[in-house]
Design a protein around this motif. Structure first.
Motif, PDB file in Angstrom:
ATOM      1  N   GLY A 297      66.103   4.883  38.142  1.00  0.00           N
ATOM      2  CA  GLY A 297      66.090   6.082  37.701  1.00  0.00           C
ATOM      3  C   GLY A 297      64.930   6.691  37.300  1.00  0.00           C
ATOM      4  O   GLY A 297      64.725   8.003  37.498  1.00  0.00           O
ATOM      5  N   MET A 298      63.825   5.891  36.938  1.00  0.00           N
ATOM      6  CA  MET A 298      62.511   6.470  36.648  1.00  0.00           C
ATOM      7  C   MET A 298      61.886   7.287  37.744  1.00  0.00           C
ATOM      8  O   MET A 298      60.957   8.081  37.518  1.00  0.00           O
ATOM      9  N   ASP A 299      62.212   6.895  38.874  1.00  0.00           N
ATOM     10  CA  ASP A 299      61.593   7.512  40.111  1.00  0.00           C
ATOM     11  C   ASP A 299      62.203   8.768  40.255  1.00  0.00           C
ATOM     12  O   ASP A 299      61.816   9.576  41.202  1.00  0.00           O
ATOM     13  N   ARG A 300      63.333   9.172  39.356  1.00  0.00           N
ATOM     14  CA  ARG A 300      63.894  10.396  39.697  1.00  0.00           C
ATOM     15  C   ARG A 300      63.810  11.553  38.594  1.00  0.00           C
ATOM     16  O   ARG A 300      64.135  12.684  38.756  1.00  0.00           O
ATOM     17  N   ILE A 301      63.096  11.126  37.666  1.00  0.00           N
ATOM     18  CA  ILE A 301      62.849  11.966  36.325  1.00  0.00           C
ATOM     19  C   ILE A 301      61.273  12.525  36.425  1.00  0.00           C
ATOM     20  O   ILE A 301      60.427  12.063  36.909  1.00  0.00           O
ATOM     21  N   GLU A 302      61.436  13.761  35.956  1.00  0.00           N
ATOM     22  CA  GLU A 302      59.956  14.508  35.825  1.00  0.00           C
ATOM     23  C   GLU A 302      59.278  13.844  34.582  1.00  0.00           C
ATOM     24  O   GLU A 302      58.137  13.829  34.881  1.00  0.00           O
ATOM     25  N   HIS A 303      60.037  13.400  33.545  1.00  0.00           N
ATOM     26  CA  HIS A 303      59.021  12.915  32.286  1.00  0.00           C
ATOM     27  C   HIS A 303      59.879  12.109  31.482  1.00  0.00           C
ATOM     28  O   HIS A 303      61.245  12.397  31.438  1.00  0.00           O
ATOM     29  N   LEU A 304      59.580  11.015  30.715  1.00  0.00           N
ATOM     30  CA  LEU A 304      60.074  10.350  29.801  1.00  0.00           C
ATOM     31  C   LEU A 304      59.316  10.511  28.827  1.00  0.00           C
ATOM     32  O   LEU A 304      58.007  10.036  28.669  1.00  0.00           O
ATOM     33  N   THR A 305      59.794  10.644  27.489  1.00  0.00           N
ATOM     34  CA  THR A 305      58.961  10.622  26.406  1.00  0.00           C
ATOM     35  C   THR A 305      59.838   9.589  25.459  1.00  0.00           C
ATOM     36  O   THR A 305      61.073   9.514  25.009  1.00  0.00           O
ATOM     37  N   HIS A 306      59.023   8.481  25.199  1.00  0.00           N
ATOM     38  CA  HIS A 306      59.534   7.354  24.553  1.00  0.00           C
ATOM     39  C   HIS A 306      58.734   7.386  23.121  1.00  0.00           C
ATOM     40  O   HIS A 306      57.787   7.209  22.892  1.00  0.00           O
ATOM     41  N   LEU A 307      59.911   7.648  22.274  1.00  0.00           N
ATOM     42  CA  LEU A 307      59.514   7.659  20.838  1.00  0.00           C
ATOM     43  C   LEU A 307      59.825   6.176  20.107  1.00  0.00           C
ATOM     44  O   LEU A 307      61.053   5.945  20.236  1.00  0.00           O
ATOM     45  N   ARG A 308      58.951   5.640  19.423  1.00  0.00           N
ATOM     46  CA  ARG A 308      59.253   4.265  18.869  1.00  0.00           C
ATOM     47  C   ARG A 308      58.844   4.381  17.459  1.00  0.00           C
ATOM     48  O   ARG A 308      57.748   4.927  17.092  1.00  0.00           O
ATOM     49  N   GLY A 309      59.146   3.363  16.844  1.00  0.00           N
ATOM     50  CA  GLY A 309      58.831   3.073  15.432  1.00  0.00           C
ATOM     51  C   GLY A 309      58.074   1.611  15.728  1.00  0.00           C
ATOM     52  O   GLY A 309      58.160   0.901  16.517  1.00  0.00           O
ATOM     53  N   SER A 310      56.801   1.314  14.887  1.00  0.00           N
ATOM     54  CA  SER A 310      56.030   0.506  14.902  1.00  0.00           C
ATOM     55  C   SER A 310      56.581  -0.747  14.340  1.00  0.00           C
ATOM     56  O   SER A 310      56.200  -1.975  14.642  1.00  0.00           O
ATOM     57  N   LYS A 311      57.703  -0.674  13.327  1.00  0.00           N
ATOM     58  CA  LYS A 311      58.425  -1.881  12.595  1.00  0.00           C
ATOM     59  C   LYS A 311      59.630  -2.092  13.669  1.00  0.00           C
ATOM     60  O   LYS A 311      60.766  -2.574  12.957  1.00  0.00           O
ATOM     61  N   ASP A 312      60.005  -1.596  14.822  1.00  0.00           N
ATOM     62  CA  ASP A 312      61.170  -1.735  15.538  1.00  0.00           C
ATOM     63  C   ASP A 312      61.141  -2.915  16.480  1.00  0.00           C
ATOM     64  O   ASP A 312      60.652  -2.840  17.621  1.00  0.00           O
ATOM     65  N   PRO A 313      61.751  -3.990  16.128  1.00  0.00           N
ATOM     66  CA  PRO A 313      61.672  -5.241  16.926  1.00  0.00           C
ATOM     67  C   PRO A 313      62.474  -5.389  18.086  1.00  0.00           C
ATOM     68  O   PRO A 313      62.268  -5.744  19.246  1.00  0.00           O
ATOM     69  N   LEU A 314      63.744  -4.312  18.111  1.00  0.00           N
ATOM     70  CA  LEU A 314      64.735  -4.248  19.224  1.00  0.00           C
ATOM     71  C   LEU A 314      63.922  -3.416  20.371  1.00  0.00           C
ATOM     72  O   LEU A 314      63.915  -3.687  21.593  1.00  0.00           O
ATOM     73  N   GLU A 315      63.240  -2.123  19.993  1.00  0.00           N
ATOM     74  CA  GLU A 315      62.702  -1.379  20.932  1.00  0.00           C
ATOM     75  C   GLU A 315      61.477  -2.421  21.846  1.00  0.00           C
ATOM     76  O   GLU A 315      61.338  -2.224  23.111  1.00  0.00           O
ATOM     77  N   ARG A 316      60.739  -3.152  21.007  1.00  0.00           N
ATOM     78  CA  ARG A 316      59.913  -4.140  21.576  1.00  0.00           C
ATOM     79  C   ARG A 316      60.626  -5.089  22.604  1.00  0.00           C
ATOM     80  O   ARG A 316      59.860  -5.414  23.401  1.00  0.00           O
TER      81      ARG A 316
END
Length: 178
Positions: free
Chosen positions: A77-96
């Motif tokens: 799906g990333m090939d079909r999007i204009e843009h992805l804004t990924h907001l993350r927390g520096s202490k978020d182990p699941l996002e990592r």
């Protein structure tokens, strides 16, 4: 993880895309108008949004995704999007975990949808500050405050609003670079 699975994901993702199309129709979206459609996903919801984009993009919809603490693969799906804004927390182990579990997001995976989107400048990764995934000090925590006085909930909603309106995202003063 079901929608990230290359065996079962397509069925899950086409169903999600169908429901998004139905919702857009119910709410009067004019297909072919060029008005962008922005999908916002928290945690695994970011993967669900990207999975649906693989099919929504076939309809020619201009697509954007905002991920809040998203855990996602190098989805087609990333090939079909204009843009992805990924907001993350520096202490978020699941996002990592998304950076670890999905090989297509590794720096050496130069041909993956993730790497192509990054190379095309269609991805922004923004570290909001020392936010956790859940429990206390999480993205939706109204009782923990950033140095500027905003609650973590306000930091998150302000960041989403900024991404939606094309404004710079205001991170916490002590936020490390992405």
């Amino acid at each position: 993880f079901v929608c990230a699975d290359r065996r079962y994901g397509p069925t899950y993702n086409v169903g999600t895309a169908r429901e998004i199309v139905r919702s857009l129709q119910r709410h009067g979206y004019r297909f072919g108008s060029g008005v962008p459609v922005t999908l916002i996903g928290w945690s695994g919801g970011a993967q669900i949004a990207l999975g649906a984009c693989a099919y929504l993009g076939m309809a020619g919809l201009p697509l954007r995704v905002i991920s809040l603490g998203g855990m996602f693969a190098d989805d087609p799906g990333m090939d079909r999007i204009e843009h992805l804004t990924h907001l993350r927390g520096s202490k978020d182990p699941l996002e990592r975990l998304g950076w670890i579990l999905f090989a297509g997001r590794w720096p050496k995976a130069v041909g993956s949808p993730w790497s192509r989107a990054k190379a095309d400048g269609r991805v922004d990764v923004i570290t909001l500050g020392p936010i956790r995934h859940n429990a206390r000090e999480h993205y939706f925590d109204p009782t923990t405050f950033a140095p500027d006085g905003r609650s973590y909930l306000e930091v998150s909603t302000d960041a989403i609003h900024a991404a939606l309106t094309g404004q710079p995202v205001k991170v916490m003063e002590d936020a490390p670079p992405a």
